[in-house]
Design an enzyme around this catalytic site. Structure first.
Site, PDB file in Angstrom:
ATOM      1  N   LYS A  42      -8.365  -1.675   5.778  1.00  0.00           N
ATOM      2  CA  LYS A  42      -8.452  -2.391   4.494  1.00  0.00           C
ATOM      3  C   LYS A  42      -7.413  -3.493   4.404  1.00  0.00           C
ATOM      4  O   LYS A  42      -7.704  -4.619   3.986  1.00  0.00           O
ATOM      5  CB  LYS A  42      -8.262  -1.416   3.322  1.00  0.00           C
ATOM      6  CG  LYS A  42      -9.434  -0.497   3.047  1.00  0.00           C
ATOM      7  CD  LYS A  42      -9.319   0.167   1.704  1.00  0.00           C
ATOM      8  CE  LYS A  42      -8.164   1.165   1.620  1.00  0.00           C
ATOM      9  NZ  LYS A  42      -8.455   2.431   2.256  1.00  0.00           N
ATOM     10  N   ARG A  96     -13.826  12.103   3.190  1.00  0.00           N
ATOM     11  CA  ARG A  96     -12.561  12.817   3.443  1.00  0.00           C
ATOM     12  C   ARG A  96     -12.029  13.453   2.169  1.00  0.00           C
ATOM     13  O   ARG A  96     -11.454  14.549   2.191  1.00  0.00           O
ATOM     14  CB  ARG A  96     -11.509  11.856   4.003  1.00  0.00           C
ATOM     15  CG  ARG A  96     -11.760  11.429   5.436  1.00  0.00           C
ATOM     16  CD  ARG A  96     -10.856  10.269   5.828  1.00  0.00           C
ATOM     17  NE  ARG A  96      -9.452  10.604   5.663  1.00  0.00           N
ATOM     18  CZ  ARG A  96      -8.528   9.718   5.271  1.00  0.00           C
ATOM     19  NH1 ARG A  96      -8.870   8.457   4.996  1.00  0.00           N
ATOM     20  NH2 ARG A  96      -7.280  10.082   5.160  1.00  0.00           N
ATOM     21  N   SER A 111      -7.610   4.107   8.010  1.00  0.00           N
ATOM     22  CA  SER A 111      -8.122   3.780   6.679  1.00  0.00           C
ATOM     23  C   SER A 111      -7.276   2.698   6.024  1.00  0.00           C
ATOM     24  O   SER A 111      -7.797   1.694   5.523  1.00  0.00           O
ATOM     25  CB  SER A 111      -8.133   5.044   5.807  1.00  0.00           C
ATOM     26  OG  SER A 111      -8.535   4.734   4.490  1.00  0.00           O
ATOM     27  N   HIS A 164       0.836  -1.195   0.000  1.00  0.00           N
ATOM     28  CA  HIS A 164       0.000   0.000   0.000  1.00  0.00           C
ATOM     29  C   HIS A 164       0.869   1.242   0.000  1.00  0.00           C
ATOM     30  O   HIS A 164       1.929   1.284   0.618  1.00  0.00           O
ATOM     31  CB  HIS A 164      -0.921   0.033   1.228  1.00  0.00           C
ATOM     32  CG  HIS A 164      -1.928   1.141   1.170  1.00  0.00           C
ATOM     33  ND1 HIS A 164      -3.117   1.025   0.487  1.00  0.00           N
ATOM     34  CD2 HIS A 164      -1.906   2.403   1.670  1.00  0.00           C
ATOM     35  CE1 HIS A 164      -3.793   2.162   0.590  1.00  0.00           C
ATOM     36  NE2 HIS A 164      -3.073   3.009   1.292  1.00  0.00           N
ATOM     37  N   ASP A 219     -14.906   2.383   6.318  1.00  0.00           N
ATOM     38  CA  ASP A 219     -13.833   3.116   5.652  1.00  0.00           C
ATOM     39  C   ASP A 219     -14.260   3.597   4.280  1.00  0.00           C
ATOM     40  O   ASP A 219     -13.899   4.705   3.862  1.00  0.00           O
ATOM     41  CB  ASP A 219     -12.594   2.232   5.521  1.00  0.00           C
ATOM     42  CG  ASP A 219     -11.499   2.923   4.725  1.00  0.00           C
ATOM     43  OD1 ASP A 219     -10.990   3.944   5.218  1.00  0.00           O
ATOM     44  OD2 ASP A 219     -11.186   2.466   3.619  1.00  0.00           O
TER      45      ASP A 219
END
Length: 436
Positions: free
Chosen positions: A187, A168, A183, A82, A161
């Site tokens: 995930k 957001r 967040s 990520h 989320d």
């Protein structure tokens, strides 16, 4: 529970209990709390922050708002990746097929563009027919078949989320370590992974402008993952200028394909090899990170990484012909070169402005329900340290709507810092590694 009381307490730097956070998140996910109240609470968090127990509670509440996948019955290590987001931030499209081609499973639940940054899902959807909305059953089928699947959040995965993420993006509440951590990790922990490699951006084009803020976020992410029993490493990488040469969804897919065929810009290739190497290492495919870099490079040279991407695209409904002819991705109807007002050297860029310029052209969202134009973007010709002549192109804008052009051009023109002397130092691509 009265939501207004929680907003006030956080506004005044107070601490919320685990039960209050769990109830707040559950109520918003059910639709019992309106967007305007959640927006106010999010802004209070951005301004006042959260303490570690609150962040842990928020992450858990968002994770447990939906299904947590379990791939323990599937052979092999499962490793996620990520990025915290940046301008031209496209490595996921390159790394996922490389690592899957090397025998490590890569379940990837990605996000859409957030603020001035591009999203992996938006890039994948630039490939005609590519389906990022697979069911969890199909997600598992693709993962078992080819070793990698790339989807967005389903209704079952961290639905809290998904709602908060979209809010957001359009309420100026992105730049919060607490919200970013919750967040990302809600995930990632739902993906059924054994290990996770994080690309935490720092610089003018990142959410964390200061390297120490980025390091603090990286440590928070690593610690959150380790508390859940995952092997996690975070690379602090530079975002003081765009990564690669292209920004915009179709253009970034095309540049990713360039890397997979052994071409493309050196900075993007270097970062992709480094991130893939860490995934191989945490996936226990290699004994050292350096060995992982050699394996990643070999998989590109042999063509196995490109063929793995072809397999992923095919299994998820995409047009595999774009891998041989990226022109099938589509392109903007018009272009405009932005030239240098003087001669000298590029000593810096306001990278966030370059990302915002792409959003203004239509490559991102300014409102929650905006449609993205995948064909628009920016092609960068000069990087920090490069010499430039007066009138020489700095970049080229690719656009469709002339009404958007003037604002985008102004943002780009004022984003470059040009000085008579060459800069003494150029920011390193990778600043440090945390959690190794």
């Amino acid at each position: 529970m009265r939501v207004v009381d929680l907003i006030r307490r956080k506004r005044d730097s107070g601490e919320l209990t685990r039960d209050e956070i769990e109830e707040l998140i559950a109520a918003y996910t059910r639709g019992d709390i309106p967007d305007y109240q959640m927006s106010a609470w999010l802004m209070a968090v951005v301004l006042r922050g959260m303490r570690p127990p609150e962040i842990a509670a928020l992450t858990e509440a968002m994770l447990n708002s939906g299904t947590v996948l379990d791939f323990s019955g599937m052979p092999g290590r499962k490793v996620g990746k990520h990025s915290t987001g940046g301008v031209g931030d496209k490595p996921s499209l390159v790394i996922a097929p490389i690592v899957a081609a090397g025998g490590v499973k890569v379940p990837m639940i990605s996000g859409r563009g957030l603020g001035h940054t591009g999203g992996t899902l938006d890039k994948l959807e630039a490939i005609p027919g590519f389906n990022v909305n697979l069911s969890l059953a199909d997600f598992q089928r693709v993962l078992e078949t080819c070793g990698c699947a790339m989807i967005g959040q389903t209704a079952e995965i961290a639905p809290a989320d998904k709602k908060i993420y979209a809010l957001r993006d359009v309420t100026g509440t992105v730049e919060s370590p607490a919200l970013i951590c919750a967040s990302i990790m809600s995930k990632k922990l739902a993906e059924g992974i054994d290990a996770l490699v994080l690309d935490v951006k720092t610089g003018s084009g990142a959410f964390m402008k200061n390297i120490e803020d980025a390091a603090n976020l990286a440590e928070l992410l690593v610690e959150t993952g380790k508390r859940k029993g995952k092997n996690v490493v975070a690379l602090l990488t530079d975002m003081n200028q765009p990564l690669g040469r292209k920004v915009g969804n179709s253009m970034e897919v095309a540049e990713s394909i360039e890397i997979l065929i052994g071409a493309g810009p050196a900075d993007l290739r270097e970062l992709c090899l480094e991130l893939a190497a860490w995934m191989f290492f945490l996936g226990e495919r290699v004994k050292t990170v350096e060995e992982g870099k050699i394996l990643a490079a070999d998989l590109i040279t042999s063509g196995h990484a490109l063929e793995k991407f072809r397999e992923i695209v095919d299994l998820q409904g995409g047009d595999v012909r774009v891998l041989d002819d990226p022109r099938r991705l589509g392109h903007a109807r018009q272009t405009l070169g932005v030239t240098s007002p003087t001669e000298g050297f590029i000593t810096g860029t306001q990278c966030e402005q370059l990302g915002v310029a792409c959003v203004v052209l239509g490559g991102g969202r300014e409102k929650k329900d905006d449609k993205i134009d995948p064909t628009v973007g920016i092609d960068f010709h000069k990087r920090i340290g490069d010499a430039v002549e007066r009138g020489e192109p700095l970049c080229t804008l690719h656009y469709n709507a002339a009404t958007r052009l003037d604002e985008a051009r102004r943002l780009v023109e004022t984003a470059y810092r040009i000085e008579p002397e060459k800069p003494q130092t150029i920011p390193p691509l990778i600043h440090r590694v945390i959690g190794a």
